[in-house]
Design a protein around this motif. Structure first.
Motif, PDB file in Angstrom:
ATOM      1  N   ARG A 419       6.528 -10.735  -7.960  1.00 54.20           N
ATOM      2  CA  ARG A 419       6.196  -9.818  -6.865  1.00 54.20           C
ATOM      3  C   ARG A 419       4.904  -9.039  -7.139  1.00 54.20           C
ATOM      4  O   ARG A 419       4.669  -8.585  -8.260  1.00 54.20           O
ATOM      5  CB  ARG A 419       7.322  -8.808  -6.660  1.00 54.20           C
ATOM      6  CG  ARG A 419       8.542  -9.374  -5.956  1.00 54.20           C
ATOM      7  CD  ARG A 419       9.503  -8.273  -5.579  1.00 54.20           C
ATOM      8  NE  ARG A 419      10.570  -8.787  -4.718  1.00 54.20           N
ATOM      9  CZ  ARG A 419      11.223  -8.076  -3.828  1.00 54.20           C
ATOM     10  NH1 ARG A 419      10.924  -6.782  -3.661  1.00 54.20           N
ATOM     11  NH2 ARG A 419      12.170  -8.607  -3.089  1.00 54.20           N
ATOM     12  N   VAL A 420       4.116  -8.898  -6.086  1.00 54.15           N
ATOM     13  CA  VAL A 420       2.946  -8.015  -6.115  1.00 54.15           C
ATOM     14  C   VAL A 420       3.124  -7.053  -4.943  1.00 54.15           C
ATOM     15  O   VAL A 420       3.112  -7.465  -3.778  1.00 54.15           O
ATOM     16  CB  VAL A 420       1.626  -8.800  -5.978  1.00 54.15           C
ATOM     17  CG1 VAL A 420       0.446  -7.834  -5.934  1.00 54.15           C
ATOM     18  CG2 VAL A 420       1.476  -9.800  -7.115  1.00 54.15           C
ATOM     19  N   TYR A 421       3.297  -5.764  -5.249  1.00 54.67           N
ATOM     20  CA  TYR A 421       3.577  -4.774  -4.209  1.00 54.67           C
ATOM     21  C   TYR A 421       2.291  -4.274  -3.557  1.00 54.67           C
ATOM     22  O   TYR A 421       1.249  -4.127  -4.220  1.00 54.67           O
ATOM     23  CB  TYR A 421       4.339  -3.593  -4.797  1.00 54.67           C
ATOM     24  CG  TYR A 421       5.779  -3.910  -5.122  1.00 54.67           C
ATOM     25  CD1 TYR A 421       6.755  -3.863  -4.132  1.00 54.67           C
ATOM     26  CD2 TYR A 421       6.149  -4.262  -6.416  1.00 54.67           C
ATOM     27  CE1 TYR A 421       8.080  -4.168  -4.432  1.00 54.67           C
ATOM     28  CE2 TYR A 421       7.471  -4.564  -6.729  1.00 54.67           C
ATOM     29  CZ  TYR A 421       8.431  -4.513  -5.722  1.00 54.67           C
ATOM     30  OH  TYR A 421       9.737  -4.816  -6.018  1.00 54.67           O
ATOM     31  N   VAL A 422       2.376  -4.048  -2.251  1.00 59.40           N
ATOM     32  CA  VAL A 422       1.252  -3.470  -1.509  1.00 59.40           C
ATOM     33  C   VAL A 422       1.790  -2.390  -0.572  1.00 59.40           C
ATOM     34  O   VAL A 422       2.928  -2.472  -0.097  1.00 59.40           O
ATOM     35  CB  VAL A 422       0.485  -4.533  -0.689  1.00 59.40           C
ATOM     36  CG1 VAL A 422      -0.254  -5.492  -1.611  1.00 59.40           C
ATOM     37  CG2 VAL A 422       1.414  -5.294   0.237  1.00 59.40           C
ATOM     38  N   ASP A 462      -0.104 -17.603  -2.819  1.00 59.34           N
ATOM     39  CA  ASP A 462       1.260 -17.082  -2.687  1.00 59.34           C
ATOM     40  C   ASP A 462       2.256 -18.216  -2.509  1.00 59.34           C
ATOM     41  O   ASP A 462       1.890 -19.377  -2.284  1.00 59.34           O
ATOM     42  CB  ASP A 462       1.347 -16.072  -1.541  1.00 59.34           C
ATOM     43  CG  ASP A 462       0.987 -16.658  -0.187  1.00 59.34           C
ATOM     44  OD1 ASP A 462       1.638 -17.637   0.227  1.00 59.34           O
ATOM     45  OD2 ASP A 462       0.059 -16.132   0.481  1.00 59.34           O
ATOM     46  N   VAL A 463       3.526 -17.871  -2.606  1.00 61.10           N
ATOM     47  CA  VAL A 463       4.594 -18.868  -2.536  1.00 61.10           C
ATOM     48  C   VAL A 463       4.581 -19.603  -1.202  1.00 61.10           C
ATOM     49  O   VAL A 463       4.783 -20.822  -1.136  1.00 61.10           O
ATOM     50  CB  VAL A 463       5.963 -18.204  -2.779  1.00 61.10           C
ATOM     51  CG1 VAL A 463       7.093 -19.144  -2.394  1.00 61.10           C
ATOM     52  CG2 VAL A 463       6.103 -17.809  -4.236  1.00 61.10           C
ATOM     53  N   HIS A 464       4.345 -18.857  -0.125  1.00 54.38           N
ATOM     54  CA  HIS A 464       4.330 -19.465   1.201  1.00 54.38           C
ATOM     55  C   HIS A 464       3.261 -20.558   1.270  1.00 54.38           C
ATOM     56  O   HIS A 464       3.496 -21.663   1.781  1.00 54.38           O
ATOM     57  CB  HIS A 464       4.065 -18.380   2.248  1.00 54.38           C
ATOM     58  CG  HIS A 464       4.443 -18.748   3.639  1.00 54.38           C
ATOM     59  ND1 HIS A 464       3.579 -19.424   4.477  1.00 54.38           N
ATOM     60  CD2 HIS A 464       5.589 -18.553   4.355  1.00 54.38           C
ATOM     61  CE1 HIS A 464       4.173 -19.618   5.649  1.00 54.38           C
ATOM     62  NE2 HIS A 464       5.391 -19.098   5.598  1.00 54.38           N
ATOM     63  N   GLN A 465       2.087 -20.267   0.749  1.00 53.73           N
ATOM     64  CA  GLN A 465       1.015 -21.266   0.720  1.00 53.73           C
ATOM     65  C   GLN A 465       1.400 -22.465  -0.144  1.00 53.73           C
ATOM     66  O   GLN A 465       1.126 -23.624   0.209  1.00 53.73           O
ATOM     67  CB  GLN A 465      -0.274 -20.637   0.173  1.00 53.73           C
ATOM     68  CG  GLN A 465      -0.913 -19.594   1.083  1.00 53.73           C
ATOM     69  CD  GLN A 465      -2.064 -18.895   0.395  1.00 53.73           C
ATOM     70  OE1 GLN A 465      -1.914 -18.358  -0.701  1.00 53.73           O
ATOM     71  NE2 GLN A 465      -3.232 -18.917   1.032  1.00 53.73           N
ATOM     72  N   LEU A 479      12.370 -26.123  -6.366  1.00 50.31           N
ATOM     73  CA  LEU A 479      13.170 -25.350  -7.319  1.00 50.31           C
ATOM     74  C   LEU A 479      12.536 -23.970  -7.381  1.00 50.31           C
ATOM     75  O   LEU A 479      11.464 -23.788  -7.968  1.00 50.31           O
ATOM     76  CB  LEU A 479      13.174 -26.023  -8.691  1.00 50.31           C
ATOM     77  CG  LEU A 479      13.745 -25.230  -9.874  1.00 50.31           C
ATOM     78  CD1 LEU A 479      15.143 -24.718  -9.580  1.00 50.31           C
ATOM     79  CD2 LEU A 479      13.738 -26.064 -11.134  1.00 50.31           C
ATOM     80  N   LEU A 480      13.186 -22.986  -6.758  1.00 48.90           N
ATOM     81  CA  LEU A 480      12.578 -21.678  -6.529  1.00 48.90           C
ATOM     82  C   LEU A 480      13.085 -20.649  -7.532  1.00 48.90           C
ATOM     83  O   LEU A 480      14.202 -20.150  -7.435  1.00 48.90           O
ATOM     84  CB  LEU A 480      12.876 -21.219  -5.099  1.00 48.90           C
ATOM     85  CG  LEU A 480      12.206 -19.941  -4.621  1.00 48.90           C
ATOM     86  CD1 LEU A 480      10.692 -20.017  -4.775  1.00 48.90           C
ATOM     87  CD2 LEU A 480      12.583 -19.650  -3.166  1.00 48.90           C
ATOM     88  N   ASN A 481      12.238 -20.359  -8.516  1.00 50.68           N
ATOM     89  CA  ASN A 481      12.545 -19.331  -9.505  1.00 50.68           C
ATOM     90  C   ASN A 481      12.029 -17.975  -9.008  1.00 50.68           C
ATOM     91  O   ASN A 481      11.379 -17.884  -7.976  1.00 50.68           O
ATOM     92  CB  ASN A 481      11.880 -19.682 -10.840  1.00 50.68           C
ATOM     93  CG  ASN A 481      12.248 -21.069 -11.316  1.00 50.68           C
ATOM     94  OD1 ASN A 481      13.398 -21.337 -11.637  1.00 50.68           O
ATOM     95  ND2 ASN A 481      11.274 -21.967 -11.365  1.00 50.68           N
ATOM     96  N   CYS A 482      12.300 -16.945  -9.791  1.00 54.59           N
ATOM     97  CA  CYS A 482      11.755 -15.609  -9.512  1.00 54.59           C
ATOM     98  C   CYS A 482      11.629 -14.866 -10.830  1.00 54.59           C
ATOM     99  O   CYS A 482      12.643 -14.510 -11.440  1.00 54.59           O
ATOM    100  CB  CYS A 482      12.642 -14.838  -8.549  1.00 54.59           C
ATOM    101  SG  CYS A 482      12.028 -13.168  -8.205  1.00 54.59           S
ATOM    102  N   LEU A 496      13.059 -13.493  -1.045  1.00 55.94           N
ATOM    103  CA  LEU A 496      12.159 -14.598  -1.360  1.00 55.94           C
ATOM    104  C   LEU A 496      12.734 -15.929  -0.875  1.00 55.94           C
ATOM    105  O   LEU A 496      12.051 -16.728  -0.220  1.00 55.94           O
ATOM    106  CB  LEU A 496      11.923 -14.650  -2.873  1.00 55.94           C
ATOM    107  CG  LEU A 496      11.273 -15.924  -3.424  1.00 55.94           C
ATOM    108  CD1 LEU A 496       9.850 -16.074  -2.911  1.00 55.94           C
ATOM    109  CD2 LEU A 496      11.309 -15.915  -4.954  1.00 55.94           C
ATOM    110  N   ILE A 497      14.000 -16.185  -1.203  1.00 55.53           N
ATOM    111  CA  ILE A 497      14.615 -17.480  -0.904  1.00 55.53           C
ATOM    112  C   ILE A 497      14.709 -17.701   0.606  1.00 55.53           C
ATOM    113  O   ILE A 497      14.399 -18.787   1.107  1.00 55.53           O
ATOM    114  CB  ILE A 497      15.997 -17.569  -1.569  1.00 55.53           C
ATOM    115  CG1 ILE A 497      15.828 -17.504  -3.100  1.00 55.53           C
ATOM    116  CG2 ILE A 497      16.717 -18.841  -1.165  1.00 55.53           C
ATOM    117  CD1 ILE A 497      17.120 -17.263  -3.854  1.00 55.53           C
ATOM    118  N   ALA A 498      15.136 -16.674   1.334  1.00 57.99           N
ATOM    119  CA  ALA A 498      15.257 -16.811   2.794  1.00 57.99           C
ATOM    120  C   ALA A 498      13.897 -17.082   3.420  1.00 57.99           C
ATOM    121  O   ALA A 498      13.777 -17.874   4.366  1.00 57.99           O
ATOM    122  CB  ALA A 498      15.878 -15.552   3.387  1.00 57.99           C
ATOM    123  N   ASP A 499      12.858 -16.432   2.919  1.00 56.97           N
ATOM    124  CA  ASP A 499      11.521 -16.634   3.474  1.00 56.97           C
ATOM    125  C   ASP A 499      11.034 -18.060   3.236  1.00 56.97           C
ATOM    126  O   ASP A 499      10.446 -18.677   4.128  1.00 56.97           O
ATOM    127  CB  ASP A 499      10.553 -15.636   2.848  1.00 56.97           C
ATOM    128  CG  ASP A 499       9.189 -15.661   3.519  1.00 56.97           C
ATOM    129  OD1 ASP A 499       9.125 -15.438   4.739  1.00 56.97           O
ATOM    130  OD2 ASP A 499       8.191 -15.929   2.824  1.00 56.97           O
TER     131      ASP A 499
END
Length: 565
Positions: A419-422, A462-465, A479-482, A496-499
């Motif tokens: 995560r990168v917070y803004v 980012d993950v979406h990209q 395979l989605l880690n965090c 994250l997973i739902a997105d």
């Protein structure tokens, strides 16, 4: 002596088929030339990958006419996955390439809008054809399905994007039908001594081994196509579309494999990716067991898949990675569920200056027993290049080359984001989420930065990209880690997973953060992921796999019940 031949056209993992047959006390000869097909008593034809490449390989080797002659002769024949599909007239996967044309019909891509594609996981077989058994023919006559070793109460492992839709036109051939979402497809065909499956018996555990046993023990007789054993008249069943299918939630056991300071391969688990035991004097790599022994334990306990992530230095020269290749070879001898391996799968140049493509590296792992390969850092670099190329395929990435040769289902993308917070979405050009878990300064938004080199280096993507690029390049699963949840036992990162699930149509495995059984049902219920993965809690026996599956079952999610080994 019965001559049983394996027809291997050179794609995918056939080692598991050989190992399954060996486990049952039989040996296979390999088809080397067309004449071998014609002289065989039985033929086992496993297929993995693309329809077009399979047919082109058969043509190139001169096998097509001999194979058609063998099937039509009525000798025992068993085809698996693409080994079944090529019997049809053609496939939408390779529209210009004709099939063998033994069975009328065409292989088509799933059109599901409510399910991920590929259809990857365990599902049930619905019996579409039976015989009305004549009394007194035998004390306990077997049905057509039982003759093939099928148990309709069990589930079997599927991994495919293309299938033959179930239709009355194929009624004579169709033995079982399977439902995935709102679609029904032919999951096995049988006529005379010909029996083929869309699913993979070699990856379906003890239930799958029963099919091989039935084939291997079947008497060598000639029963031409169109005939059934003289037991009774054939009865065809209507298979109504059900409100829901029986596609199960997979539980995956993950093993991080690394060499310790003495050079022995061990299963380890880190604290936020640090795998050294800081509480011991030598600070050696944390040792939670031997890879093969631990994997065999998980297989016995009911794991639906096993993933080996190679985090050792051998990954830098994977073509010489004899220890990890040995792990795969040994594990595939006794474990009959899918095996995934990741780590170092990319274009490489070894210390001697010889170069290998990612496809060659992956091929070595497939031949050693892997069913899927997992790509991490190289997927990030490929996605960066994809977006630099204005969202167009490049044609030369590891994802594209491996998916083309072995099929999308063979390529898993392992994502390590943090995560990168803004404070406001306008503070970044990246895909942003509003989070229920504010940042250290009360930030209400965040984006997920992809990392490489085992999480040590962040990239400007980012993950979406990443996941959308990798899906377009041909990957079949994420395979989605965090990194923020890894080792915390606080539950999966649902946001994250739902997105990610909303962004792509391929299956997702949820990873990182599971600490109790409720976390597994929560992530499936709230995000719709196809599979859940855990490592440390399984290694340390804090949460046994059996408890996870029992909880999912009690929560109303279909699961694979373990068959006694």
């Amino acid at each position: 002596m019965t001559e049983i031949y394996l027809l291997d056209y050179g794609a995918g993992n056939v080692r598991s088929v050989v190992n399954a047959v060996s486990q049952l006390g039989y040996t296979l000869k390999e088809v080397q030339k067309p004449e071998d097909i014609l002289k065989a008593d039985k033929i086992l034809f496993p297929g993995v990958g693309a329809f077009g490449q399979a047919m082109e390989a058969l043509e190139r080797k001169g096998y097509t006419e001999a194979l058609k002659a063998f099937v039509k002769s009525g000798k025992p024949f068993m085809g698996i996955c693409v080994g079944m599909q090529v019997l049809f007239e053609g496939s939408d996967e390779s529209p210009e390439t004709p099939g063998l044309g033994i069975i009328k019909g065409r292989v088509q891509r799933f059109t599901n809008t409510d399910k991920s594609v590929p259809h990857m996981g365990w599902n049930r077989l619905l019996i579409a054809k039976e015989q009305s058994l004549i009394q007194h023919t035998a004390p306990h006559p077997k049905s057509l399905a039982q003759q093939q070793g099928i148990d309709h109460t069990q589930v079997y492992y599927f991994v495919h994007s293309y299938a033959v839709p179930y239709s009355p036109a194929q009624q004579q051939w169709t033995l079982t039908v399977t439902q995935y979402g709102n679609e029904q497809f032919i999951s096995s065909v049988q006529l005379g001594n010909m029996f083929c499956t869309q699913f993979h018996p070699e990856k379906s555990g003890p239930a799958g081994l029963a099919l091989f046993r039935a084939f291997l023990e079947r008497p060598v007789t000639t029963l031409p196509l169109g005939e059934h054993p003289p037991v009774g008249s054939v009865v065809y069943r209507d298979i109504p579309l059900s409100p829901r299918d029986y596609f199960t939630t997979r539980v995956v056991a993950c093993l991080d494999v690394r060499a310790n300071d003495r050079g022995d391969l061990v299963v380890t688990k880190g604290d936020q990716y640090d795998v050294r035991d800081r509480e011991t004097a030598d600070g050696d790599v944390r040792n939670l067991g031997k890879p093969v022994e631990l994997a065999e334990r998980y297989y016995r306990e009911g794991a639906d898949e096993i993933t080996f992530l190679n985090i050792t230095s051998f990954r830098n020269i994977p073509m010489q990675d004899l220890p990890m290749l040995k792990v795969l070879q040994e594990a595939s001898r006794t474990i009959f569920v899918p095996l995934t391996v990741g780590g170092g799968i990319r274009n490489i140049t070894d210390p001697d200056g010889r170069s290998y493509s990612a496809l060659e590296v992956a091929g070595e792992y497939f031949r050693s027993g892997a069913d899927k390969i997992s790509i991490g850092s190289d997927a990030v670099y490929a996605a960066e290049a994809y977006w630099q190329n204005q969202g167009r395929k490049l044609g030369n990435t590891a994802i594209e080359s491996i998916a083309k040769a072995y099929g999308a289902q063979a390529v898993v993308i392992s994502v390590d984001p943090r995560r990168v917070y803004v404070a406001d979405p306008s503070d970044t050009l990246h895909h942003v989420l509003e989070t229920k878990f504010p940042g250290p300064n009360g930030e209400r938004y965040c984006w997920y930065q992809c990392t490489v080199k085992g999480g040590r280096e962040g990239r400007d993507i980012d993950v979406h990209q990443l996941v959308t690029a990798c899906e377009d390049l041909g990957a079949g699963e994420i395979l989605l880690n965090c990194m923020d949840r890894d080792g915390t036992n606080s539950g999966y990162d649902l946001e994250l997973i739902a997105d990610v699930k909303r962004a792509i149509t391929i299956p997702v495995i949820a990873s990182s953060g599971a600490g109790r059984v409720e976390h597994f049902s929560e992530v499936v219920r709230k995000t719709g992921v196809e599979a859940t993965l855990a490592a440390g809690i399984f290694h340390r026996k804090e949460v046994p796999i059996s408890q996870v599956k029992d909880h999912l079952d009690q929560s109303g999610f279909p699961i694979r019940h373990m068959v006694p080994l």
